[in-house]
Design an enzyme around this catalytic site. Structure first.
Site, PDB file in Angstrom:
ATOM      1  N   GLU A 321      -7.841 -12.483  -4.234  1.00  0.00           N
ATOM      2  CA  GLU A 321      -7.617 -11.360  -3.323  1.00  0.00           C
ATOM      3  C   GLU A 321      -8.316 -10.087  -3.800  1.00  0.00           C
ATOM      4  O   GLU A 321      -7.673  -9.108  -4.173  1.00  0.00           O
ATOM      5  CB  GLU A 321      -6.113 -11.115  -3.170  1.00  0.00           C
ATOM      6  CG  GLU A 321      -5.362 -12.309  -2.595  1.00  0.00           C
ATOM      7  CD  GLU A 321      -3.854 -12.122  -2.633  1.00  0.00           C
ATOM      8  OE1 GLU A 321      -3.389 -11.088  -3.173  1.00  0.00           O
ATOM      9  OE2 GLU A 321      -3.140 -13.011  -2.142  1.00  0.00           O
ATOM     10  N   PRO A 322      -9.647 -10.044  -3.797  1.00  0.00           N
ATOM     11  CA  PRO A 322     -10.330  -8.805  -4.162  1.00  0.00           C
ATOM     12  C   PRO A 322     -10.211  -7.757  -3.063  1.00  0.00           C
ATOM     13  O   PRO A 322     -10.367  -8.062  -1.881  1.00  0.00           O
ATOM     14  CB  PRO A 322     -11.787  -9.254  -4.326  1.00  0.00           C
ATOM     15  CG  PRO A 322     -11.914 -10.405  -3.371  1.00  0.00           C
ATOM     16  CD  PRO A 322     -10.579 -11.111  -3.418  1.00  0.00           C
ATOM     17  N   ARG A 324     -10.273  -3.722  -4.142  1.00  0.00           N
ATOM     18  CA  ARG A 324     -11.038  -2.694  -4.835  1.00  0.00           C
ATOM     19  C   ARG A 324     -12.440  -3.185  -5.206  1.00  0.00           C
ATOM     20  O   ARG A 324     -13.422  -2.458  -5.082  1.00  0.00           O
ATOM     21  CB  ARG A 324     -10.287  -2.296  -6.110  1.00  0.00           C
ATOM     22  CG  ARG A 324     -10.948  -1.218  -6.923  1.00  0.00           C
ATOM     23  CD  ARG A 324     -10.453  -1.233  -8.376  1.00  0.00           C
ATOM     24  NE  ARG A 324      -9.023  -1.410  -8.477  1.00  0.00           N
ATOM     25  CZ  ARG A 324      -8.151  -0.433  -8.634  1.00  0.00           C
ATOM     26  NH1 ARG A 324      -8.570   0.810  -8.694  1.00  0.00           N
ATOM     27  NH2 ARG A 324      -6.858  -0.678  -8.742  1.00  0.00           N
ATOM     28  N   CYS A 392      -2.187  23.511  -3.654  1.00  0.00           N
ATOM     29  CA  CYS A 392      -1.336  24.367  -4.491  1.00  0.00           C
ATOM     30  C   CYS A 392      -0.610  23.531  -5.540  1.00  0.00           C
ATOM     31  O   CYS A 392       0.623  23.422  -5.537  1.00  0.00           O
ATOM     32  CB  CYS A 392      -0.351  25.134  -3.616  1.00  0.00           C
ATOM     33  SG  CYS A 392      -1.134  26.411  -2.626  1.00  0.00           S
TER      34      CYS A 392
END
Length: 464
Positions: A321-322, A324, A392
């Site tokens: 399950e690649p 990235r 911020c």
């Protein structure tokens, strides 16, 4: 290192951790091919181009910040994974990395399957045209509605993550008159060498059914008690993310195959599939050294074959399950510099028009990134900077330590590579900042595949 290379001189060692590589790059204009998408280059005047398109033109047309996706590179990485594993294995793209309908269409065209973990991801997968039988549904807390939608759509597999979920999926399958294919997610007790928040196979975490306390074996018994509504096709394991050391997969495979042997001995059933998940790392900085798909395929196939032969089991069909590893390197984020603050004796802060709302990973995981000036050649003296966002928060950091031209100024464009995975998918509207667009570029030009949000989009959800 010469102190003349940066203005803060003597006190940099006091404020920067020793683990950071403080030496400036030998060639600030160089683009490491492990980090950048394949069609990214520098034009004659030093500005970045992607598929021949100048980033200054992209900024003028689409604004900044923007995620710039190299379409040919994305497709090439899909093909590389598909070809590496061949016809005897299944490659499921992990949709959580980055998903939109255009990506779904590319996955379908390149022959990959798709795993999703929420109803929203499932809806995107179906809307984008992925055949339901090539979809897997993950998730540690799938709602009844999500389970029902997946079963009704005919997804190819549901990965069971708890004992309670077994009854829920069985009931949905009976209601729709189908026999749902399922896998059991097994927690194998492997400690992946990665950040605590993205390590997923040690026992003290929310995913899966543990081997150690017998819940995985009990899950098998409960699934097999529903022969008319559930079909147990295999076991699933995932040990974490951004992993370079594959030794953890060997330990995980040994333990999963051990459970498969126990299932054979207790139930007389040899399961036909094993899924070792994903999690292989990519290069974010020159210090990272990821493996190529063919190396990963060879290594994982050899591990599974060796373990199954040792257990006298037929070698099951392998799934990976690649996410990235496919999407990550294909994309860079394009920013415009707004302010530059030199704090004498401390550091120089370079503020860009995005930040933690478009890339939370630095704040969340202490992730490291690279950056370069994109709108011109990075010539002349360099200085050590921190690239920060407009939000911020003191922790609103994009790149913690970066060598940039000493004359970096408002209006310059900066590009941060390897942002294709988990940046747009984890983006937020913090400080009511609209999320950036995703712009796909190829030789035919540039087109928006996910449009920029507007203030009107934000206000539309505010019912007053």
């Amino acid at each position: 290192m010469s102190r003349s290379a940066h203005p803060a001189g003597p006190r940099y060692a006091d404020v920067l951790p020793e683990s950071h590589h403080l030496a400036p790059p030998a060639d600030p204009a160089a683009l490491d091919p492990r980090i950048w998408a394949r069609s990214v280059a520098r034009g004659a005047d030093g500005a970045l181009t992607v598929a021949g398109v100048d980033v200054r033109d992209l900024a003028r047309e689409f604004g900044t910040p923007a995620y710039i996706l190299d379409d040919a590179d994305f497709r090439a990485r899909c093909r590389a994974w598909r070809e590496a594993f061949g016809e005897e294995a299944d490659v499921f793209y992990a949709g959580k990395a980055f998903l939109c309908r255009a990506v779904v269409r590319r996955l379908h065209e390149e022959g990959l399957n798709l795993d999703v973990c929420t109803g929203g991801e499932l809806a995107t997968a179906l809307s984008g045209g992925m055949p339901p039988e090539r979809i897997a549904l993950h998730g540690n807390n799938k709602s009844l509605a999500e389970i029902d939608r997946a079963v009704a759509a005919g997804v190819g597999r549901i990965v069971l993550d708890s004992l309670a979920e077994i009854e829920r999926v069985a009931e949905a399958a009976r209601r729709h008159g189908v026999r749902q294919r399922v896998q059991i997610r097994v927690t194998v007790g492997v400690e992946a060498h990665t950040h605590e928040f993205i390590a997923t196979a040690h026992e003290d975490q929310k995913f899966g059914l543990a081997l150690a306390d017998g819940r995985a074996a009990e899950a098998v018994r409960r699934v097999l008690a529903h022969p008319d509504s559930l079909e147990l096709i295999g076991l699933h394991s995932h040990i974490g993310s951004q992993i370079f050391d594959t030794s953890g997969f060997e330990v995980a495979a040994h333990r999963v195959v051990g459970l498969m042997a126990a299932i054979r001995d207790e139930h007389g059933l040899e399961l036909p599939e094993i899924d070792l998940g994903g999690g292989l790392g990519i290069a974010y900085t020159p210090a990272d050294d990821p493996r190529e798909p063919h190396q990963i395929a060879k290594g994982l196939s050899e591990i599974v074959t060796r373990e199954c032969e040792s257990a006298s089991l037929a070698v099951p069909r392998l799934s990976v399950e690649p996410g990235r590893a496919i999407a990550g390197p294909t994309t860079f984020t394009l920013y415009e510099v707004g302010t530059v603050k030199e704090l004498p004796g401390l550091r120089t802060y370079v503020s860009v028009d995005g930040g933690m709302s478009d890339n939370i990973r630095t704040a969340l995981y202490d992730a490291e990134y690279s950056v370069t000036v994109a709108s011109r050649a990075p010539e002349g003296p360099t200085t050590l900077c921190r690239v920060v966002g407009k939000h911020c928060e003191s922790g609103d950091i994009v790149v913690r330590d970066a060598w940039l031209p000493a004359d970096t100024a408002p209006g310059d464009l900066l590009a941060v590579p390897a942002t294709g995975a988990y940046c747009r998918s984890m983006a937020s509207n913090y400080n009511h900042v609209p999320r950036p667009p995703v712009v796909s570029v190829d030789e035919s030009g540039a087109r928006v595949i996910v449009r920029r949000e507007t203030e009107e989009d934000l206000l539309r959800l505010d019912v007053g």
